[in-house]
Design a protein around this motif. Structure first.
Motif, short mmCIF file in Angstrom:
data_model
loop_
_atom_site.label_atom_id
_atom_site.label_comp_id
_atom_site.label_asym_id
_atom_site.label_seq_id
_atom_site.Cartn_x
_atom_site.Cartn_y
_atom_site.Cartn_z
N ASP A 110 -11.97 -13.64 14.52
CA ASP A 110 -11.75 -13.32 15.93
C ASP A 110 -10.57 -12.40 16.19
OD1 ASP A 110 -9.69 -15.04 15.37
OD2 ASP A 110 -10.36 -16.64 16.71
N GLY A 111 -9.89 -11.93 15.16
CA GLY A 111 -8.80 -10.98 15.33
C GLY A 111 -7.50 -11.56 15.85
N ARG A 112 -7.41 -12.91 15.95
CA ARG A 112 -6.18 -13.54 16.41
C ARG A 112 -5.08 -13.37 15.35
NH1 ARG A 112 -6.03 -18.58 16.24
NH2 ARG A 112 -7.97 -18.88 15.14
N PRO A 113 -3.82 -13.31 15.79
CA PRO A 113 -2.72 -13.23 14.82
C PRO A 113 -2.64 -14.49 13.97
CG PRO A 113 -1.93 -12.90 17.08
CD PRO A 113 -3.36 -13.27 17.16
N VAL A 114 -2.30 -14.34 12.72
CA VAL A 114 -2.09 -15.48 11.84
C VAL A 114 -0.69 -16.01 12.10
CG1 VAL A 114 -1.87 -16.23 9.44
CG2 VAL A 114 -3.68 -14.65 10.09
N THR A 115 -0.62 -17.25 12.58
CA THR A 115 0.68 -17.87 12.86
C THR A 115 1.06 -18.88 11.79
OG1 THR A 115 -0.40 -19.51 14.26
CG2 THR A 115 0.47 -17.55 15.36
N ASP A 116 0.17 -19.12 10.83
CA ASP A 116 0.46 -20.02 9.72
C ASP A 116 1.48 -19.37 8.79
OD1 ASP A 116 -1.61 -21.27 10.96
OD2 ASP A 116 -2.96 -21.28 9.27
N ILE A 117 2.06 -20.16 7.90
CA ILE A 117 2.97 -19.61 6.89
C ILE A 117 2.16 -18.74 5.94
CG2 ILE A 117 4.46 -20.20 4.95
CD1 ILE A 117 5.26 -22.71 6.51
N VAL A 118 2.68 -17.55 5.66
CA VAL A 118 1.97 -16.58 4.81
C VAL A 118 2.75 -16.37 3.52
CG1 VAL A 118 1.24 -14.17 4.64
CG2 VAL A 118 0.91 -15.41 6.77
N ALA A 119 2.04 -16.42 2.40
CA ALA A 119 2.62 -16.09 1.10
C ALA A 119 1.92 -14.83 0.62
CB ALA A 119 2.43 -17.23 0.11
N ALA A 120 2.68 -13.73 0.48
CA ALA A 120 2.06 -12.46 0.11
C ALA A 120 3.03 -11.63 -0.72
CB ALA A 120 1.67 -11.69 1.37
N THR A 121 2.46 -10.75 -1.56
CA THR A 121 3.26 -9.84 -2.38
C THR A 121 2.68 -8.45 -2.30
OG1 THR A 121 1.94 -10.36 -4.33
CG2 THR A 121 4.00 -11.60 -4.04
N LEU A 122 3.51 -7.49 -2.67
CA LEU A 122 3.12 -6.08 -2.67
C LEU A 122 3.39 -5.52 -4.06
CD1 LEU A 122 3.99 -3.44 -0.08
CD2 LEU A 122 4.95 -3.16 -2.34
N LEU A 123 2.44 -4.78 -4.60
CA LEU A 123 2.59 -4.08 -5.87
C LEU A 123 2.21 -2.64 -5.64
CD1 LEU A 123 3.17 -4.15 -8.94
CD2 LEU A 123 0.74 -4.66 -9.26
N ALA A 124 3.10 -1.70 -5.96
CA ALA A 124 2.84 -0.28 -5.72
C ALA A 124 2.76 0.47 -7.04
CB ALA A 124 3.95 0.31 -4.85
N THR A 125 1.83 1.45 -7.09
CA THR A 125 1.65 2.28 -8.27
C THR A 125 1.65 3.74 -7.85
OG1 THR A 125 0.26 0.55 -9.22
CG2 THR A 125 0.18 2.71 -10.28
N ALA A 126 2.47 4.56 -8.51
CA ALA A 126 2.55 5.99 -8.22
C ALA A 126 1.49 6.73 -9.03
CB ALA A 126 3.94 6.51 -8.55
N PRO A 127 1.09 7.93 -8.61
CA PRO A 127 0.11 8.70 -9.37
C PRO A 127 0.54 8.99 -10.81
CG PRO A 127 0.41 9.66 -7.18
CD PRO A 127 1.44 8.58 -7.34
N ASP A 128 1.86 9.05 -11.06
CA ASP A 128 2.34 9.32 -12.43
C ASP A 128 2.44 8.06 -13.28
OD1 ASP A 128 4.55 8.03 -11.40
OD2 ASP A 128 5.90 9.76 -11.54
N GLY A 129 2.01 6.90 -12.75
CA GLY A 129 1.98 5.66 -13.52
C GLY A 129 3.15 4.72 -13.28
N ARG A 130 4.16 5.16 -12.55
CA ARG A 130 5.29 4.27 -12.25
C ARG A 130 4.79 3.12 -11.39
NH1 ARG A 130 9.13 7.10 -8.76
NH2 ARG A 130 7.31 8.32 -8.18
N THR A 131 5.41 1.95 -11.57
CA THR A 131 5.05 0.80 -10.73
C THR A 131 6.30 0.28 -10.03
OG1 THR A 131 5.34 -0.76 -12.53
CG2 THR A 131 3.11 0.11 -12.18
N PHE A 132 6.07 -0.39 -8.92
CA PHE A 132 7.14 -0.99 -8.14
C PHE A 132 6.64 -2.34 -7.67
CE2 PHE A 132 9.32 -1.68 -4.05
CZ PHE A 132 10.64 -1.58 -4.46
N GLY A 133 7.31 -3.39 -8.08
CA GLY A 133 6.91 -4.73 -7.65
C GLY A 133 6.46 -5.56 -8.82
N PRO A 134 5.92 -6.71 -8.53
CA PRO A 134 5.55 -7.24 -7.22
C PRO A 134 6.78 -7.65 -6.41
CG PRO A 134 5.05 -8.85 -8.92
CD PRO A 134 5.55 -7.61 -9.61
N ILE A 135 6.71 -7.33 -5.11
CA ILE A 135 7.77 -7.61 -4.15
C ILE A 135 7.20 -8.56 -3.11
CG2 ILE A 135 9.27 -6.59 -2.38
CD1 ILE A 135 9.98 -5.69 -5.18
N PRO A 136 7.92 -9.64 -2.76
CA PRO A 136 7.40 -10.54 -1.72
C PRO A 136 7.43 -9.87 -0.35
CG PRO A 136 9.59 -11.22 -2.41
CD PRO A 136 9.19 -10.09 -3.31
N LEU A 137 6.49 -10.23 0.51
CA LEU A 137 6.50 -9.77 1.89
C LEU A 137 7.27 -10.78 2.73
CD1 LEU A 137 2.85 -8.53 2.50
CD2 LEU A 137 4.85 -7.20 1.85
#
Length: 180
Positions: free
Chosen positions: A54-81
């Protein structure tokens, strides 16, 4: 009972009903989430998390991470949100991305599991060059001029507000005495 008192009681009861009414519906565990992953124009990533149904905002506790990869193969993360101060269901990476283009993968594990990727460009924000600050003496002179010129106007506005308040009070007292 006085009409104004009845209105106040009705408003108080309505507010109390809203406050104590049915709790906000929370989706069942495992319900699908929708993620929107975008760059913030600088070096961070914004993740908007809503319930897919229904598109409502999530108000529950969220556990999430971010992992970034550059075109040259470098990585950054995983970083918590972490929860962003700008919104209830908006999250940012705990650390900014290095400058460059990144394919960002966001993984949410709680309240439901979902993963989404997006390409973002991380860049330093360049602010326009600052103009030379005005001298302290010039600022002090300007504030003195404006404060002495505006004084009659300020007194007039205060006097008009006081007269209006006295007039309103007079009308209310006459109405109350006339109706009773």
């Amino acid at each position: 009972m006085n009409k104004a008192l009845r209105y106040a009681a009705a408003i108080l009861l309505a507010g109390l009903g809203l406050l104590l009414g049915a709790p906000a519906a929370s989706a069942a565990p495992g319900s699908p989430l929708a993620l929107e992953v975008v760059g913030d124009g600088g070096r961070n990533v914004n993740v908007l998390i809503t319930w897919k149904k229904d598109g409502r905002p999530v108000t529950d506790i969220v556990a999430a991470t971010l992992l970034a990869t550059a075109p040259d193969g470098r990585t950054f993360g995983p970083i918590p949100l972490k929860s962003a101060p700008e919104g209830q269901n908006l999250y940012n990476a705990a650390e900014p991305l290095p400058v460059g283009e990144w394919k960002v993968a966001v993984t949410v594990t709680k309240p439901a599991e979902v993963r989404k990727s997006a390409t973002v460009k991380a860049q330093d924000i360049v602010l326009p060059a600052a103009t030379a600050p005005a001298s302290t003496t010039a600022l002090a002179e300007r504030s003195q001029e404006s404060s002495s010129d505006d004084l009659p106007l300020q007194i007039g506005v205060i006097a008009a507000a006081a007269l209006a308040a006295i007039g309103i009070m007079f009308v209310l007292v006459r109405r109350r005495n006339g109706s009773g």
